[in-house]
Design a protein around this motif. Structure first.
Motif, PDB file in Angstrom:
ATOM      1  N   ALA A  93       3.754   8.321  -0.081  1.00 40.57           N
ATOM      2  CA  ALA A  93       2.858   7.182  -0.316  1.00 40.57           C
ATOM      3  C   ALA A  93       1.569   7.327   0.494  1.00 40.57           C
ATOM      4  O   ALA A  93       0.484   7.034  -0.011  1.00 40.57           O
ATOM      5  CB  ALA A  93       3.557   5.878   0.046  1.00 40.57           C
ATOM      6  N   PHE A 111       6.401   2.704  -5.605  1.00 40.29           N
ATOM      7  CA  PHE A 111       7.114   2.623  -4.335  1.00 40.29           C
ATOM      8  C   PHE A 111       7.716   1.238  -4.143  1.00 40.29           C
ATOM      9  O   PHE A 111       7.121   0.232  -4.530  1.00 40.29           O
ATOM     10  CB  PHE A 111       6.166   2.940  -3.177  1.00 40.29           C
ATOM     11  CG  PHE A 111       5.663   4.354  -3.217  1.00 40.29           C
ATOM     12  CD1 PHE A 111       6.339   5.364  -2.542  1.00 40.29           C
ATOM     13  CD2 PHE A 111       4.534   4.681  -3.943  1.00 40.29           C
ATOM     14  CE1 PHE A 111       5.898   6.674  -2.594  1.00 40.29           C
ATOM     15  CE2 PHE A 111       4.070   5.990  -3.996  1.00 40.29           C
ATOM     16  CZ  PHE A 111       4.759   6.986  -3.314  1.00 40.29           C
ATOM     17  N   TYR A 119       8.114   1.344   1.817  1.00 42.05           N
ATOM     18  CA  TYR A 119       8.083   2.638   1.134  1.00 42.05           C
ATOM     19  C   TYR A 119       9.375   3.431   1.325  1.00 42.05           C
ATOM     20  O   TYR A 119       9.355   4.626   1.604  1.00 42.05           O
ATOM     21  CB  TYR A 119       6.870   3.468   1.594  1.00 42.05           C
ATOM     22  CG  TYR A 119       5.572   2.728   1.421  1.00 42.05           C
ATOM     23  CD1 TYR A 119       5.023   2.575   0.156  1.00 42.05           C
ATOM     24  CD2 TYR A 119       4.910   2.158   2.501  1.00 42.05           C
ATOM     25  CE1 TYR A 119       3.839   1.867  -0.022  1.00 42.05           C
ATOM     26  CE2 TYR A 119       3.732   1.459   2.337  1.00 42.05           C
ATOM     27  CZ  TYR A 119       3.208   1.314   1.071  1.00 42.05           C
ATOM     28  OH  TYR A 119       2.041   0.621   0.880  1.00 42.05           O
TER      29      TYR A 119
END
Length: 163
Positions: A93, A111, A119
């Motif tokens: 991410a 996510f 995440y």
């Protein structure tokens, strides 16, 4: 004879109405204005489909041994697009370009906070509000909907590795 002919014509007209195609659904504005997908993004989505039902394994990095969510993303991006995407879901991410949810395109990453940790889960968006991922629950790579209550409540962000 005229009565039978009229009856047959009426029946044929009624059946023709039943056999016609339903009207096409209206286009969604986002789909109409969307730019074409890059070849790499298309390859990522197709490769993701090929791994449906592959077994889950925590820390797994290849289909033969099993894949976890970040291992699945790393493997698919490497094999299908030649992109090195590695680390945990949070690492992946951090390195992607932020994308608004309404701007998601197939091949982008989605996510989630699934373990009371930002995440902690990642999947590959495939279009039509769906994504491919490797959840520990049920132990197989599968397709789920972003609109499903569990994922809608845990959605955190989307990222892209494509232009």
């Amino acid at each position: 004879m005229t009565r039978k002919l009229t009856h047959c014509l009426s029946l044929a007209a009624a059946l023709a109405g039943c056999g016609s195609l339903p009207p096409s659904p209206p286009e969604r504005p986002a789909e109409r204005a969307a730019a074409p997908l890059s070849a790499k993004a298309q390859d990522v989505v197709l490769y993701a489909f090929s791994l449906i039902d592959t077994g889950y394994r925590f820390g797994g990095k290849n289909p033969e041994a099993g894949l976890d969510c970040s291992g699945m993303v790393s493997y698919i991006y490497g094999q299908a697009a030649g992109l090195k995407v590695s680390g945990s879901a949070a690492d992946i991410a951090r390195n992607g370009r932020p994308v608004p949810r309404q701007g998601l395109k197939p091949g982008d990453l989605v996510f989630f906070n699934t373990m009371n940790r930002s995440y902690s889960h990642v999947g590959i968006y495939i279009g039509d509000d769906r994504f491919v991922h490797a959840p520990a629950t049920n132990g197989r790579i599968r397709i789920d909907s972003l609109g499903a209550r569990y994922y809608a409540e845990r959605f955190e962000a989307a990222r892209s590795y494509f232009d």
